[in-house]
Scaffold this motif. Structure first.
Motif, PDB file in Angstrom:
ATOM      1  N   PHE A  28     -24.506  24.586  53.720  1.00 15.90           N
ATOM      2  CA  PHE A  28     -26.008  25.668  54.614  1.00 15.90           C
ATOM      3  C   PHE A  28     -25.341  26.976  54.983  1.00 15.90           C
ATOM      4  O   PHE A  28     -24.185  26.995  55.036  1.00 15.90           O
ATOM      5  CB  PHE A  28     -25.582  24.184  55.350  1.00 15.90           C
ATOM      6  CG  PHE A  28     -25.787  23.432  55.327  1.00 15.90           C
ATOM      7  CD1 PHE A  28     -27.583  22.766  54.664  1.00 15.90           C
ATOM      8  CD2 PHE A  28     -24.662  22.131  54.621  1.00 15.90           C
ATOM      9  CE1 PHE A  28     -27.556  20.794  54.917  1.00 15.90           C
ATOM     10  CE2 PHE A  28     -25.069  20.765  54.705  1.00 15.90           C
ATOM     11  CZ  PHE A  28     -25.919  19.748  54.028  1.00 15.90           C
ATOM     12  N   THR A  29     -26.675  27.355  54.279  1.00 13.29           N
ATOM     13  CA  THR A  29     -26.103  29.129  55.244  1.00 13.29           C
ATOM     14  C   THR A  29     -27.513  28.999  56.271  1.00 13.29           C
ATOM     15  O   THR A  29     -28.865  28.389  55.768  1.00 13.29           O
ATOM     16  CB  THR A  29     -26.852  29.805  53.844  1.00 13.29           C
ATOM     17  OG1 THR A  29     -27.509  29.450  53.582  1.00 13.29           O
ATOM     18  CG2 THR A  29     -25.503  29.563  52.888  1.00 13.29           C
ATOM     19  N   THR A  30     -27.006  30.234  56.900  1.00 13.23           N
ATOM     20  CA  THR A  30     -28.284  30.334  58.100  1.00 13.23           C
ATOM     21  C   THR A  30     -27.980  31.881  58.235  1.00 13.23           C
ATOM     22  O   THR A  30     -26.973  32.347  58.703  1.00 13.23           O
ATOM     23  CB  THR A  30     -27.926  30.027  59.216  1.00 13.23           C
ATOM     24  OG1 THR A  30     -27.556  28.241  59.187  1.00 13.23           O
ATOM     25  CG2 THR A  30     -29.004  29.532  60.443  1.00 13.23           C
ATOM     26  N   SER A  31     -29.190  32.143  58.325  1.00  7.70           N
ATOM     27  CA  SER A  31     -29.198  33.907  58.712  1.00  7.70           C
ATOM     28  C   SER A  31     -29.385  34.190  59.894  1.00  7.70           C
ATOM     29  O   SER A  31     -29.644  33.010  60.684  1.00  7.70           O
ATOM     30  CB  SER A  31     -30.102  35.119  57.955  1.00  7.70           C
ATOM     31  OG  SER A  31     -29.634  34.436  56.715  1.00  7.70           O
ATOM     32  N   PHE A  32     -28.985  35.587  60.885  1.00  7.79           N
ATOM     33  CA  PHE A  32     -29.297  34.943  62.154  1.00  7.79           C
ATOM     34  C   PHE A  32     -29.128  36.809  62.276  1.00  7.79           C
ATOM     35  O   PHE A  32     -28.659  37.657  61.969  1.00  7.79           O
ATOM     36  CB  PHE A  32     -28.141  34.637  63.279  1.00  7.79           C
ATOM     37  CG  PHE A  32     -26.870  34.877  62.922  1.00  7.79           C
ATOM     38  CD1 PHE A  32     -26.172  36.168  63.668  1.00  7.79           C
ATOM     39  CD2 PHE A  32     -25.763  34.155  62.092  1.00  7.79           C
ATOM     40  CE1 PHE A  32     -24.886  36.304  63.810  1.00  7.79           C
ATOM     41  CE2 PHE A  32     -24.646  34.497  61.833  1.00  7.79           C
ATOM     42  CZ  PHE A  32     -24.030  35.564  62.374  1.00  7.79           C
ATOM     43  N   ASP A  33     -30.247  36.707  63.828  1.00  9.73           N
ATOM     44  CA  ASP A  33     -30.360  38.494  64.403  1.00  9.73           C
ATOM     45  C   ASP A  33     -29.239  38.534  64.925  1.00  9.73           C
ATOM     46  O   ASP A  33     -28.720  39.583  65.077  1.00  9.73           O
ATOM     47  CB  ASP A  33     -31.663  38.270  65.113  1.00  9.73           C
ATOM     48  CG  ASP A  33     -32.703  38.083  63.781  1.00  9.73           C
ATOM     49  OD1 ASP A  33     -32.184  38.711  62.668  1.00  9.73           O
ATOM     50  OD2 ASP A  33     -33.528  37.702  63.935  1.00  9.73           O
TER      51      ASP A  33
END
Length: 376
Positions: free
Chosen positions: A221-226
């Protein structure tokens, strides 16, 4: 002081300085190699390495001085024997005990130097070294912020920083946390900052990606974040011990340990008392080592084959005294009322020295008497 005493004492001091320098360098290099691997590989500067090695020098010198005194005494006595200097002096009426007087002066100087080290310099340097080790352990920057290297602050955690700007911004971050096999996480970010507060240290990552490898099926699972805050407290050993060690205590604290000191050090009262008396014993053993090297070489008289047998005998006697020292310390550590046993090697050493000088002054005791033929 007689002219002969000054002459022999000067010879002893010169050789003592030489052997001390050699032995200290040998001990120091061995110590420096271990510190180099521990500090430089951990990201410390060369200045920290030099500071730590300098703080370890008093303990190294304390170990080297008795051996240097023994070596200097053996060397000078051997040289003066082979060059017949001692024979000439004895011909003027000097007894063996009188010849030992400059060696006794030399031994007292060695004992004074060892006393300064054991009672003052070694405890001070040990206390300062412990403080600096705690400072290094608490320093997050030196533990984690190493440019261009993959480091592993704890098992199964890998951390990488490509560059650190002068303003403290971390660029191109990689953080892999595989401590939980069921939830392995990898973080990457273009920038990051360290934010410290009273309770924890947070790594604030900006513009990044979190990759979670979960479960037995190994789904990713991949999650982009600021921005994302990661707690670094688990990666840093912030628990610094405020407890002192026995080597850091002053001698009067060891000789009269209070219940608070016993609790702080975590050692039995008998061990602390024996450690305090052992500091005095070590100084006296410096005198014993010097006199033993001289006394052992005066036994047996002159031989064109040299005094190598006496030298081997002197080394054997040093080993015997060290064995007596271990036995006395073990007895003193087991029972605080037996603290006097720490001085057993000193008493035994002086007894051996007196016996050797007594025999050296009476060589006829061990000579065979000529057999007279009986009357026909």
């Amino acid at each position: 002081m007689a002219r002969f005493d000054r002459y022999m004492l000067s010879q002893l001091m010169v050789l003592f300085g030489f052997f001390s320098l050699v032995l200290v360098l040998v001990y120091w290099i061995n110590r420096a190699v271990l510190l180099f691997d521990q500090l430089i590989a951990d990201g410390q500067s060369a200045a920290v390495f030099l500071e730590f090695t300098a703080l370890s020098l008093p303990g190294v010198i304390r170990l080297a001085l008795p051996l240097s005194a023994f070596a200097a005494s053996v060397y000078v006595t051997n040289r003066m024997t082979t060059e017949s200097e001692l024979v000439v002096v004895q011909a003027t009426g000097y007894s063996v005990f009188r010849l030992a007087r400059p060696v006794l002066y030399f031994g007292l100087i060695v004992a004074f130097l060892i006393s300064i080290l054991t009672h003052f310099l070694v405890p001070m340097s040990a206390a300062r070294l412990a403080e600096r080790q705690d400072d290094i352990a608490q320093n997050v920057t030196t533990r984690l912020l190493t440019e261009g290297q993959f480091i592993e602050p704890i098992d199964n955690v890998t951390f990488y920083i490509r560059d650190i700007t002068p303003t403290g911004e971390l660029q191109d971050i990689f953080l892999s946390d595989t401590r939980n096999p069921e939830d392995q996480v990898t973080y990457t970010a273009t920038r990051a900052f360290l934010v410290r507060n009273d309770n924890a240290t947070q790594l604030v990552m900006i513009d990044g990606l979190a990759q979670n490898l979960r479960g037995e099926d190994k789904r990713l699972f991949t999650t982009s974040f600021d921005d994302l805050a990661y707690n670094l407290s688990d990666l840093i050993d912030d628990t610094t011990s405020t407890r002192r060690r026995g080597s850091q205590l002053w001698t009067w604290e060891l000789l009269n340990p209070s219940p608070e000191i016993v609790s702080e050090i975590g050692e039995e009262r008998a061990r602390l008392i024996s450690r305090g008396h052992d500091r005095f014993s070590q100084a006296v053993l410096g005198t014993v080592a010097a006199l033993l090297g001289f006394a052992a070489l005066t036994v047996g008289g002159y031989s064109r084959f040299g005094v190598w047998r006496q030298i081997i005998g002197a080394i054997f006697l040093i080993i015997v005294i060290k064995g007596i020292e271990s036995a006395g310390l073990n007895a003193a550590r087991a029972n605080e009322d037996l603290w006097i046993m720490t001085y057993l090697p000193c008493v035994g050493g002086f007894a051996i020295i007196w016996a050797l000088l007594f025999v050296a002054g009476r060589p006829h005791l061990f000579r065979r008497k000529p057999v007279q033929a009986g009357a026909a």
